[in-house]
Write an enzyme that holds these catalytic residues in place. Structure first.
Site, PDB file in Angstrom:
ATOM      1  N   HIS A 103       0.813  -1.211   0.000  1.00 60.35           N
ATOM      2  CA  HIS A 103       0.000   0.000   0.000  1.00 60.35           C
ATOM      3  C   HIS A 103       0.849   1.265   0.000  1.00 60.35           C
ATOM      4  O   HIS A 103       0.315   2.360  -0.174  1.00 60.35           O
ATOM      5  CB  HIS A 103      -0.955   0.013   1.203  1.00 60.35           C
ATOM      6  CG  HIS A 103      -0.252   0.014   2.524  1.00 60.35           C
ATOM      7  ND1 HIS A 103       0.255  -1.128   3.100  1.00 60.35           N
ATOM      8  CD2 HIS A 103       0.040   1.019   3.386  1.00 60.35           C
ATOM      9  CE1 HIS A 103       0.817  -0.830   4.249  1.00 60.35           C
ATOM     10  NE2 HIS A 103       0.705   0.470   4.454  1.00 60.35           N
ATOM     11  N   HIS A 129       7.687   7.138   4.880  1.00 65.61           N
ATOM     12  CA  HIS A 129       6.929   6.590   3.764  1.00 65.61           C
ATOM     13  C   HIS A 129       6.130   7.710   3.105  1.00 65.61           C
ATOM     14  O   HIS A 129       6.028   8.818   3.641  1.00 65.61           O
ATOM     15  CB  HIS A 129       6.009   5.454   4.226  1.00 65.61           C
ATOM     16  CG  HIS A 129       4.952   5.884   5.196  1.00 65.61           C
ATOM     17  ND1 HIS A 129       5.108   5.812   6.568  1.00 65.61           N
ATOM     18  CD2 HIS A 129       3.716   6.413   5.007  1.00 65.61           C
ATOM     19  CE1 HIS A 129       4.027   6.260   7.170  1.00 65.61           C
ATOM     20  NE2 HIS A 129       3.172   6.641   6.241  1.00 65.61           N
ATOM     21  N   HIS A 131       2.616   9.169   0.753  1.00 60.56           N
ATOM     22  CA  HIS A 131       1.219   9.059   0.339  1.00 60.56           C
ATOM     23  C   HIS A 131       0.988  10.003  -0.841  1.00 60.56           C
ATOM     24  O   HIS A 131       1.441  11.151  -0.832  1.00 60.56           O
ATOM     25  CB  HIS A 131       0.273   9.456   1.479  1.00 60.56           C
ATOM     26  CG  HIS A 131       0.299   8.526   2.645  1.00 60.56           C
ATOM     27  ND1 HIS A 131      -0.538   7.440   2.762  1.00 60.56           N
ATOM     28  CD2 HIS A 131       1.086   8.515   3.758  1.00 60.56           C
ATOM     29  CE1 HIS A 131      -0.280   6.802   3.899  1.00 60.56           C
ATOM     30  NE2 HIS A 131       0.697   7.438   4.515  1.00 60.56           N
ATOM     31  N   HIS A 148       5.755  11.037   5.398  1.00 58.36           N
ATOM     32  CA  HIS A 148       5.597  10.880   6.841  1.00 58.36           C
ATOM     33  C   HIS A 148       6.886  10.330   7.429  1.00 58.36           C
ATOM     34  O   HIS A 148       7.369   9.277   7.008  1.00 58.36           O
ATOM     35  CB  HIS A 148       4.442   9.922   7.159  1.00 58.36           C
ATOM     36  CG  HIS A 148       3.101  10.485   6.843  1.00 58.36           C
ATOM     37  ND1 HIS A 148       1.951   9.712   6.793  1.00 58.36           N
ATOM     38  CD2 HIS A 148       2.706  11.757   6.565  1.00 58.36           C
ATOM     39  CE1 HIS A 148       0.921  10.486   6.499  1.00 58.36           C
ATOM     40  NE2 HIS A 148       1.363  11.735   6.353  1.00 58.36           N
ATOM     41  N   THR A 217      -2.885   7.046  10.048  1.00 57.58           N
ATOM     42  CA  THR A 217      -3.810   7.228   8.921  1.00 57.58           C
ATOM     43  C   THR A 217      -4.087   5.921   8.184  1.00 57.58           C
ATOM     44  O   THR A 217      -4.723   5.925   7.138  1.00 57.58           O
ATOM     45  CB  THR A 217      -3.282   8.281   7.932  1.00 57.58           C
ATOM     46  OG1 THR A 217      -2.038   7.830   7.371  1.00 57.58           O
ATOM     47  CG2 THR A 217      -3.084   9.623   8.619  1.00 57.58           C
ATOM     48  N   THR A 218      -3.590   4.815   8.723  1.00 57.49           N
ATOM     49  CA  THR A 218      -3.909   3.480   8.218  1.00 57.49           C
ATOM     50  C   THR A 218      -4.382   2.639   9.404  1.00 57.49           C
ATOM     51  O   THR A 218      -4.066   2.950  10.551  1.00 57.49           O
ATOM     52  CB  THR A 218      -2.694   2.801   7.566  1.00 57.49           C
ATOM     53  OG1 THR A 218      -1.608   2.771   8.505  1.00 57.49           O
ATOM     54  CG2 THR A 218      -2.260   3.545   6.305  1.00 57.49           C
TER      55      THR A 218
END
Length: 285
Positions: A103, A129, A131, A148, A217-218
């Site tokens: 993801h 990571h 997004h 992030h 946020t996951t």
């Protein structure tokens, strides 16, 4: 003769059984690796973001939490907080691997990559990571990419620095990782060691920032996360953005969680130079 033939068949069957028993776990392991995500970012899907909280019991906070992330960082809501002070961080180069988590793409640090100090507590950098597009918005504006930087304290508390990017000049930190990203897109590799990585290059410029309490946020969307989102917007090239989105699994090219309700949370804002930051904000629009 007959008993010898029966013995031969019995041995053959046993060998076949042993062979199958050795293959099944490998196939299952491969399936678990390939079937990486139990959640998706596709609205309306059974495992889409609006259903994360009902999909698994341990993810309930995704639906019931009152301090969820991301949010819109509105200057109208933000309270000037000079007492926050400059970010107190000390990053150092450390051994790292770049990992395709299905993801997202993450850089995982294996050694001491330094820390961020908040209210006297040290939060050690564990990974970074990306997004795409950005998860947080600033005054309603969504950007092309968000990085992030995830830190953990000795008490396993989380602090995340978020950096926003618009399309423009290439990002220096990503530029050094481009060869590895290319190989992940072409060969579907899951992890590759990249040697020393300097997280200070990811942190970038800009001292003004927003601060609020939020969540991951996951899934499982755990709350109690200290969020610091840098106001100055960095740049990333179109090619670099494409490398990141091409490397993830199909369906995760857009891996940003929808905005969450602010509710009654405080959004604080530290700005060492109001006039300079106002000029930067105007230039971004």
């Amino acid at each position: 003769m007959r008993s010898a033939r029966q013995l031969h068949h019995a041995v053959s069957a046993l060998l076949l059984l042993l062979l199958l028993s050795s293959v099944v776990p490998a196939d299952r392991a491969q399936q678990e690796i390939d079937d990486e995500s139990e959640f998706s970012y596709i609205r309306g899907a059974k495992n889409g973001p609006e259903n994360w909280g009902t999909f698994k019991e341990e993810w309930a906070t995704c639906g019931t939490g009152q301090m969820q992330s991301p949010i819109d960082l509105s200057d109208r809501r933000a309270s000037p907080s000079p007492d926050l002070g400059y970010l107190n961080h000390s990053y150092v180069p450390a051994d790292a691997s770049i990992v395709n988590r299905g993801h997202d793409i993450a850089v995982m640090f294996h050694g001491d990559a330094g820390s961020l100090s908040i209210d006297g507590t040290a939060y050690h950098l564990r990974q970074v990571h990306w997004h795409a597009p950005s998860e947080h918005r600033v005054n309603g504006r969504r950007y092309s990419l968000e990085l992030h930087m995830v830190h953990l304290s000795a008490q396993n508390k989380t602090a995340v620095i978020g950096l926003l990017y618009k399309i423009g000049r290439r990002d220096h930190f990503l530029h050094k990782l481009e060869p590895y990203l290319m190989r992940m897109a072409d060969m579907k590799e899951k992890e590759e060691k990249v040697g020393l990585v300097d997280p200070g290059e990811a942190r970038g410029d800009g001292e003004a920032y927003y601060r609020y309490m939020g969540s991951l946020t996951t899934p499982p969307c755990d709350e109690g996360v200290i969020w610091t989102v840098i106001k100055r917007v960095a740049t990333v090239s179109t090619d670099q953005l494409k490398l990141l989105t091409d490397a993830v699994h199909d369906g995760f090219e857009m891996n940003a969680r929808p905005l969450q309700k602010v509710n009654d949370r405080d959004i604080r804002f530290f700005c060492p130079d109001d006039d300079h930051e106002r000029y930067d904000a105007a230039a971004d629009h």
